[in-house]
Design a protein around this motif. Structure first.
Motif, PDB file in Angstrom:
ATOM      1  N   LYS A  35       0.753  -0.979  -0.229  1.00 16.86           N
ATOM      2  CA  LYS A  35      -0.274  -0.430  -0.223  1.00 16.86           C
ATOM      3  C   LYS A  35       0.788   1.307   0.326  1.00 16.86           C
ATOM      4  O   LYS A  35       2.153   1.486   0.830  1.00 16.86           O
ATOM      5  N   GLY A  36       0.643   2.271  -1.150  1.00 14.00           N
ATOM      6  CA  GLY A  36       1.284   3.657  -0.801  1.00 14.00           C
ATOM      7  C   GLY A  36       2.409   2.987  -2.049  1.00 14.00           C
ATOM      8  O   GLY A  36       3.334   4.421  -1.991  1.00 14.00           O
ATOM      9  N   SER A  37       2.542   2.044  -2.742  1.00 14.37           N
ATOM     10  CA  SER A  37       3.985   1.670  -3.172  1.00 14.37           C
ATOM     11  C   SER A  37       4.036   1.143  -4.779  1.00 14.37           C
ATOM     12  O   SER A  37       3.879   0.713  -4.979  1.00 14.37           O
ATOM     13  N   LYS A  38       1.878   1.658  -4.869  1.00 12.29           N
ATOM     14  CA  LYS A  38       1.412   2.015  -6.667  1.00 12.29           C
ATOM     15  C   LYS A  38       1.244   0.098  -7.026  1.00 12.29           C
ATOM     16  O   LYS A  38       1.572  -0.540  -8.091  1.00 12.29           O
ATOM     17  N   SER A  39       1.757  -0.849  -5.396  1.00 11.33           N
ATOM     18  CA  SER A  39       1.538  -2.535  -6.128  1.00 11.33           C
ATOM     19  C   SER A  39       2.817  -2.973  -7.155  1.00 11.33           C
ATOM     20  O   SER A  39       2.905  -3.948  -6.935  1.00 11.33           O
ATOM     21  N   ARG A  40       4.082  -2.319  -6.429  1.00  6.39           N
ATOM     22  CA  ARG A  40       5.095  -2.628  -7.081  1.00  6.39           C
ATOM     23  C   ARG A  40       6.210  -3.366  -5.925  1.00  6.39           C
ATOM     24  O   ARG A  40       6.434  -2.218  -4.848  1.00  6.39           O
ATOM     25  N   GLY A  41       6.869  -4.224  -5.995  1.00  7.91           N
ATOM     26  CA  GLY A  41       7.490  -4.745  -4.624  1.00  7.91           C
ATOM     27  C   GLY A  41       8.281  -6.136  -5.820  1.00  7.91           C
ATOM     28  O   GLY A  41       8.336  -6.039  -6.508  1.00  7.91           O
ATOM     29  N   LYS A  42       8.914  -6.535  -4.978  1.00 10.27           N
ATOM     30  CA  LYS A  42       9.975  -7.844  -4.737  1.00 10.27           C
ATOM     31  C   LYS A  42       9.386  -8.577  -3.193  1.00 10.27           C
ATOM     32  O   LYS A  42       9.332  -8.135  -1.706  1.00 10.27           O
ATOM     33  N   MET A  43      10.728  -9.486  -3.613  1.00 10.11           N
ATOM     34  CA  MET A  43      10.338 -11.003  -2.762  1.00 10.11           C
ATOM     35  C   MET A  43      11.876 -11.101  -1.824  1.00 10.11           C
ATOM     36  O   MET A  43      12.788 -10.215  -2.382  1.00 10.11           O
ATOM     37  N   LEU A  44      11.478 -10.669  -0.402  1.00 12.43           N
ATOM     38  CA  LEU A  44      12.752 -10.950   0.096  1.00 12.43           C
ATOM     39  C   LEU A  44      12.112 -11.071   1.281  1.00 12.43           C
ATOM     40  O   LEU A  44      11.448 -11.669   2.197  1.00 12.43           O
ATOM     41  N   ASN A  45      13.593 -12.390   1.720  1.00  8.94           N
ATOM     42  CA  ASN A  45      13.437 -13.136   3.300  1.00  8.94           C
ATOM     43  C   ASN A  45      11.684 -13.287   3.214  1.00  8.94           C
ATOM     44  O   ASN A  45      11.641 -14.138   4.287  1.00  8.94           O
ATOM     45  N   GLY A  46      10.887 -14.050   2.426  1.00  9.67           N
ATOM     46  CA  GLY A  46       9.867 -14.794   2.025  1.00  9.67           C
ATOM     47  C   GLY A  46       8.699 -13.676   2.130  1.00  9.67           C
ATOM     48  O   GLY A  46       7.597 -14.162   2.312  1.00  9.67           O
ATOM     49  N   LYS A  47       9.059 -12.726   2.042  1.00  9.98           N
ATOM     50  CA  LYS A  47       7.949 -11.269   2.855  1.00  9.98           C
ATOM     51  C   LYS A  47       7.867 -10.204   1.207  1.00  9.98           C
ATOM     52  O   LYS A  47       9.139 -10.087   0.471  1.00  9.98           O
ATOM     53  N   ILE A  48       7.234 -10.289   0.993  1.00 13.05           N
ATOM     54  CA  ILE A  48       6.727  -8.988   0.018  1.00 13.05           C
ATOM     55  C   ILE A  48       6.921  -7.868   0.432  1.00 13.05           C
ATOM     56  O   ILE A  48       6.022  -7.246   1.465  1.00 13.05           O
ATOM     57  N   VAL A  49       7.825  -6.715   0.140  1.00 15.59           N
ATOM     58  CA  VAL A  49       8.380  -5.688   0.123  1.00 15.59           C
ATOM     59  C   VAL A  49       8.327  -4.388  -0.733  1.00 15.59           C
ATOM     60  O   VAL A  49       8.256  -5.096  -1.893  1.00 15.59           O
ATOM     61  N   PRO A  50       7.819  -3.453  -0.404  1.00 16.24           N
ATOM     62  CA  PRO A  50       8.367  -2.157  -1.116  1.00 16.24           C
ATOM     63  C   PRO A  50       9.704  -2.999  -2.655  1.00 16.24           C
ATOM     64  O   PRO A  50      10.314  -2.720  -2.348  1.00 16.24           O
ATOM     65  N   TYR A  51       9.239  -2.136  -3.454  1.00 18.86           N
ATOM     66  CA  TYR A  51      10.616  -1.879  -4.960  1.00 18.86           C
ATOM     67  C   TYR A  51      11.819  -0.957  -4.341  1.00 18.86           C
ATOM     68  O   TYR A  51      11.505   0.572  -3.549  1.00 18.86           O
ATOM     69  N   ASP A  52      13.099  -1.488  -4.671  1.00 17.06           N
ATOM     70  CA  ASP A  52      13.878  -0.374  -4.606  1.00 17.06           C
ATOM     71  C   ASP A  52      13.474   0.855  -4.610  1.00 17.06           C
ATOM     72  O   ASP A  52      13.138   1.389  -5.771  1.00 17.06           O
ATOM     73  N   SER A  53      14.265   1.874  -3.945  1.00 13.73           N
ATOM     74  CA  SER A  53      13.967   3.216  -3.972  1.00 13.73           C
ATOM     75  C   SER A  53      15.075   3.596  -5.411  1.00 13.73           C
ATOM     76  O   SER A  53      16.389   2.644  -5.877  1.00 13.73           O
ATOM     77  N   ARG A  54      15.365   4.693  -5.907  1.00  8.11           N
ATOM     78  CA  ARG A  54      16.191   5.481  -6.808  1.00  8.11           C
ATOM     79  C   ARG A  54      17.424   4.923  -6.318  1.00  8.11           C
ATOM     80  O   ARG A  54      18.708   4.590  -7.573  1.00  8.11           O
ATOM     81  N   VAL A  55      18.178   5.439  -5.627  1.00  9.47           N
ATOM     82  CA  VAL A  55      19.034   5.467  -4.718  1.00  9.47           C
ATOM     83  C   VAL A  55      20.005   4.085  -4.844  1.00  9.47           C
ATOM     84  O   VAL A  55      20.612   3.694  -5.192  1.00  9.47           O
ATOM     85  N   GLU A  56      18.629   2.959  -4.632  1.00 17.05           N
ATOM     86  CA  GLU A  56      19.242   1.802  -3.376  1.00 17.05           C
ATOM     87  C   GLU A  56      19.720   1.026  -5.349  1.00 17.05           C
ATOM     88  O   GLU A  56      20.545   0.043  -5.524  1.00 17.05           O
ATOM     89  N   ILE A  57      18.672   1.306  -6.085  1.00 17.79           N
ATOM     90  CA  ILE A  57      18.996   0.804  -7.453  1.00 17.79           C
ATOM     91  C   ILE A  57      20.319   0.977  -8.633  1.00 17.79           C
ATOM     92  O   ILE A  57      21.175   0.457  -8.676  1.00 17.79           O
ATOM     93  N   GLU A  58      21.049   2.745  -7.754  1.00 14.08           N
ATOM     94  CA  GLU A  58      21.939   3.397  -8.578  1.00 14.08           C
ATOM     95  C   GLU A  58      23.127   2.395  -7.538  1.00 14.08           C
ATOM     96  O   GLU A  58      23.952   1.960  -7.821  1.00 14.08           O
ATOM     97  N   ASN A  59      22.828   2.749  -6.552  1.00 15.29           N
ATOM     98  CA  ASN A  59      24.407   1.798  -6.082  1.00 15.29           C
ATOM     99  C   ASN A  59      24.108   0.248  -5.377  1.00 15.29           C
ATOM    100  O   ASN A  59      25.209   0.092  -4.747  1.00 15.29           O
ATOM    101  N   ASN A  60      23.329  -0.249  -6.585  1.00 15.41           N
ATOM    102  CA  ASN A  60      23.414  -2.171  -5.921  1.00 15.41           C
ATOM    103  C   ASN A  60      23.606  -2.291  -8.524  1.00 15.41           C
ATOM    104  O   ASN A  60      22.928  -2.926  -8.678  1.00 15.41           O
TER     105      ASN A  60
END
Length: 358
Positions: free
Chosen positions: A142-167
């Motif tokens: 909610k609040g993430s436009k239904s976009r996310g990813k799986m992390l340790n078996g849980k759905i979490v919001p997808y990476d931010s701009r800085v997280e994407i660019e730093n990886n």
């Protein structure tokens, strides 16, 4: 399509499909029926050309129930004046405060320079949709436009701009190409589509594919509040000049906008949310909660450079993240340096009239 994103230019910086149900919503109640004779400049426009643009967009709009019959009629029509006046009722739009003017900005299809391989010069990736990006109605998004990813078996919001660019070594990321200017890449994400010219002269069309679900934040309002830009400098041209003169601040400022757009290779020029190729100076982006895509819209505004009147019939074929409100639109100027000059400086007042099928 602009995620419009699709953005908009100057206002973005200052402030930062089963379609039956979607398009059958009532228009905002602040609209008033008017005769075509009451619309200044309507009969001076090239209505035959406007009809051809409408026919082009009808190829997709015909699936909307409200346009099915009128799009079928358009197929055999050649007289624009007769077609529009016979088949549509015009309505003048007002905002919630009963004002009849709103803000009209511009957008364009940018040209970037790049390579299919990462080099010392071409080092900024234009990413495809990440392999781990998921679209889900899970409450955690909610609040993430239904976009996310799986992390340790849980759905979490997808990476931010800085997280994407730093990886950059993230195995879920794959680049279409690499470009030579980080700021131009940022603006490409705002526009939602563009062209990348390779060193051998080939052009790659890239179009909006997805987004990370993060809300955008206006970098322009921040720069203005810090005194980096004056009101007169609030244009794409002014911002690029400031970034060129202050390269050490580029990352910090761009990362204020957590939204990040992913692309796909396209065999078409710039396409809008209606999924038709945009016609320069005849298509516009709108708030689709107010104006259904495919709707003819008569625009009365000014040329951002000459300040001469623009009075012409256009078609709503795109949307934008910053395009919100009853009298609010983004004017598509086309591709290339001239389009950039117009789009980058456009922030005009304007009146809008929607044409609804009878």
């Amino acid at each position: 399509m602009r995620f419009l994103l699709l953005s908009t230019l100057i206002l973005f910086f200052i402030t930062g499909c089963s379609t039956k149900n979607e398009t059958s919503k009532e228009y905002h109640k602040q609209k008033e029926p008017v005769s075509f004779n009451e619309i200044d400049g309507f009969f001076d426009d090239d209505l035959n050309y406007a009809l051809e643009v409408f026919k082009k967009d009808c190829k997709k709009a015909v699936k909307y129930e409200q346009f099915t019959k009128v799009c079928q009629k358009a197929e055999s029509e050649t007289n624009g004046k007769k077609f529009f006046t016979s088949n549509f009722q015009a309505y003048k739009l007002y905002d919630s405060n009963s004002n009849d003017e709103g803000t009209i900005t511009g957008y364009y299809e940018p040209l970037l320079y790049g390579s299919l391989k990462k080099t010392a010069r071409y080092k900024y990736p234009v990413y495809k949709i990440p392999k781990d990006l998921i679209v889900s109605d899970d409450p955690s998004l909610k609040g993430s436009k239904s976009r996310g990813k799986m992390l340790n078996g849980k759905i979490v919001p997808y990476d931010s701009r800085v997280e994407i660019e730093n990886n950059p070594n993230n195995p879920n990321f794959e680049a279409i190409a690499y470009v030579d200017d980080k700021v131009d890449l940022f603006f490409l994400q705002i526009q939602g589509s563009g062209k990348i010219q390779l060193e051998d002269g080939r052009l790659i069309n890239v179009a909006y594919a997805e987004q990370n679900g993060r809300s955008y934040a206006s970098i322009g309002s921040y720069m203005f509040s810090k005194g980096y830009l004056t009101k007169e400098d609030l244009s794409v041209q002014g911002m690029k000049k400031w970034f060129n003169e202050n390269p050490s601040k580029v990352d910090d400022i761009l990362n204020l906008n957590e939204s990040y757009v992913f692309f796909r290779v396209s065999n078409q020029n710039a396409t809008g949310a209606l999924n038709t190729v945009l016609t320069p100076k005849r298509n516009l982006a709108v708030d689709k909660s107010v104006i259904a895509l495919g709707t003819p819209v008569f625009m009365s505004t000014k040329d951002p450079l000459t300040k001469k009147p623009i009075k012409q019939l256009m078609v709503a074929a795109d949307v934008g993240g910053a395009i919100k409100g009853e009298i609010r639109a983004d004017f598509f100027w086309g591709f290339g340096p001239q389009a950039f000059e117009y789009a980058g400086r456009m922030k005009e007042r304007g009146k809008m009239y929607v044409l609804l099928p009878k």
